[in-house]
Scaffold this motif. Structure first.
Motif, mmCIF file in Angstrom:
data_model
loop_
_atom_site.group_PDB
_atom_site.id
_atom_site.type_symbol
_atom_site.label_atom_id
_atom_site.label_comp_id
_atom_site.label_asym_id
_atom_site.label_seq_id
_atom_site.Cartn_x
_atom_site.Cartn_y
_atom_site.Cartn_z
ATOM 1 N N MET A 113 0.848 -1.173 0.000
ATOM 2 C CA MET A 113 0.000 0.000 0.000
ATOM 3 C C MET A 113 0.894 1.237 0.000
ATOM 4 N N ALA A 114 0.606 2.205 -0.836
ATOM 5 C CA ALA A 114 1.411 3.418 -0.961
ATOM 6 C C ALA A 114 1.076 4.390 0.166
ATOM 7 N N ALA A 115 2.105 4.984 0.709
ATOM 8 C CA ALA A 115 1.907 5.970 1.783
ATOM 9 C C ALA A 115 1.561 7.318 1.179
ATOM 10 N N ILE A 116 0.732 8.020 1.840
ATOM 11 C CA ILE A 116 0.369 9.362 1.389
ATOM 12 C C ILE A 116 1.384 10.325 1.982
ATOM 13 N N LYS A 117 2.159 10.967 1.105
ATOM 14 C CA LYS A 117 3.199 11.885 1.571
ATOM 15 C C LYS A 117 2.608 13.191 2.085
ATOM 16 N N GLU A 118 1.695 13.738 1.364
ATOM 17 C CA GLU A 118 1.091 15.016 1.729
ATOM 18 C C GLU A 118 -0.420 14.886 1.649
ATOM 19 N N PRO A 119 -1.062 14.513 2.737
ATOM 20 C CA PRO A 119 -2.521 14.427 2.666
ATOM 21 C C PRO A 119 -3.121 15.811 2.444
ATOM 22 N N TRP A 120 -4.160 15.846 1.708
ATOM 23 C CA TRP A 120 -4.841 17.119 1.483
ATOM 24 C C TRP A 120 -6.303 16.841 1.249
ATOM 25 N N GLY A 121 -7.040 17.852 1.324
ATOM 26 C CA GLY A 121 -8.469 17.734 1.093
ATOM 27 C C GLY A 121 -9.049 19.117 0.882
ATOM 28 N N LEU A 122 -10.306 19.137 0.842
ATOM 29 C CA LEU A 122 -11.009 20.385 0.611
ATOM 30 C C LEU A 122 -12.011 20.573 1.739
ATOM 31 N N SER A 123 -11.902 21.684 2.412
ATOM 32 C CA SER A 123 -12.868 22.035 3.450
ATOM 33 C C SER A 123 -13.545 23.326 3.052
ATOM 34 N N VAL A 124 -14.823 23.353 3.217
ATOM 35 C CA VAL A 124 -15.561 24.570 2.923
ATOM 36 C C VAL A 124 -16.402 24.940 4.131
ATOM 37 N N LEU A 125 -16.619 26.192 4.264
ATOM 38 C CA LEU A 125 -17.459 26.701 5.334
ATOM 39 C C LEU A 125 -18.610 27.478 4.722
ATOM 40 N N GLY A 126 -19.741 27.347 5.320
ATOM 41 C CA GLY A 126 -20.884 28.138 4.893
ATOM 42 C C GLY A 126 -21.246 29.099 6.012
ATOM 43 N N ALA A 127 -21.560 30.293 5.669
ATOM 44 C CA ALA A 127 -21.978 31.284 6.663
ATOM 45 C C ALA A 127 -23.387 31.745 6.338
ATOM 46 N N GLY A 128 -24.151 31.930 7.367
ATOM 47 C CA GLY A 128 -25.513 32.415 7.184
ATOM 48 C C GLY A 128 -25.850 33.385 8.291
ATOM 49 N N SER A 129 -26.553 34.414 7.973
ATOM 50 C CA SER A 129 -26.935 35.382 9.001
ATOM 51 C C SER A 129 -28.371 35.845 8.767
ATOM 52 N N VAL A 130 -28.976 36.269 9.839
ATOM 53 C CA VAL A 130 -30.307 36.849 9.780
ATOM 54 C C VAL A 130 -30.285 38.090 10.670
#
Length: 167
Positions: free
Chosen positions: A1-18
């Motif tokens: 199994m190959a090792a992941i040298k640099e894990p990465w991903g995508l995170s998003v945030l949602g903002a809502g206001s009233v």
């Protein structure tokens, strides 16, 4: 199994206001005075509190919308060491007043001060249904998150994949 040298991903945030217009106010008032004896301090504070309660009733504030007083009596001094001198007894009675009559709030505070409340510690405005407003803000935030994810450039993702593959 190959090792992941640099894990990465995508995170998003949602903002809502009233937002909403405030429907009520909480005013923290205090009668704070100094007298030469505890008896005089209590008497003066009691008279000021009586005037304050009358003014609040005149403004249509029911007794149920006025918190019970926190009464405090302390000795007051000026200076330090040999220069220290006794000033008297400070008597403080604090109240929180709830009112929905926002149009007359300034006059209510002015009249309360004239009646003997010589401290206005805070004025806080509130809306009717905070839980419903929080729920709506959460719904808007959840709806905004996918839009944020879609806004991420595929070019940025490809550039990152290329950089990782070269590593």
């Amino acid at each position: 199994m190959a090792a992941i040298k640099e894990p990465w991903g995508l995170s998003v945030l949602g903002a809502g206001s009233v937002s909403a217009e405030p429907r009520l106010a909480h005013v923290d008032l205090a009668v704070d005075l100094l007298a030469p004896t505890p008896k005089a301090a209590y008497a003066e504070a009691g008279a000021a509190v009586t005037r304050l309660r009358e003014v609040l009733r005149e403004h249509g504030v029911p007794d149920s919308d006025v918190s019970g007083s926190r009464l405090q009596l302390t000795s007051q001094y000026k200076g330090y060491g040999a220069e220290r001198s006794f000033l008297g007894y400070a008597c403080v009675a604090t109240y929180t007043v709830r009112t929905e009559a926002l149009a007359g709030l300034e006059l209510l505070i002015e009249d309360a001060v004239t009646a003997g409340a010589n401290r206005v510690d805070a004025v806080r405005f509130e809306v009717d249904d905070k839980p419903a407003m929080r729920d709506e803000a959460r719904r808007r935030a959840v709806a905004a998150a996918p839009r944020q994810a879609e806004a991420v450039s595929y070019k940025q993702i490809r550039a990152h994949e290329t950089q990782v593959n070269r590593g």
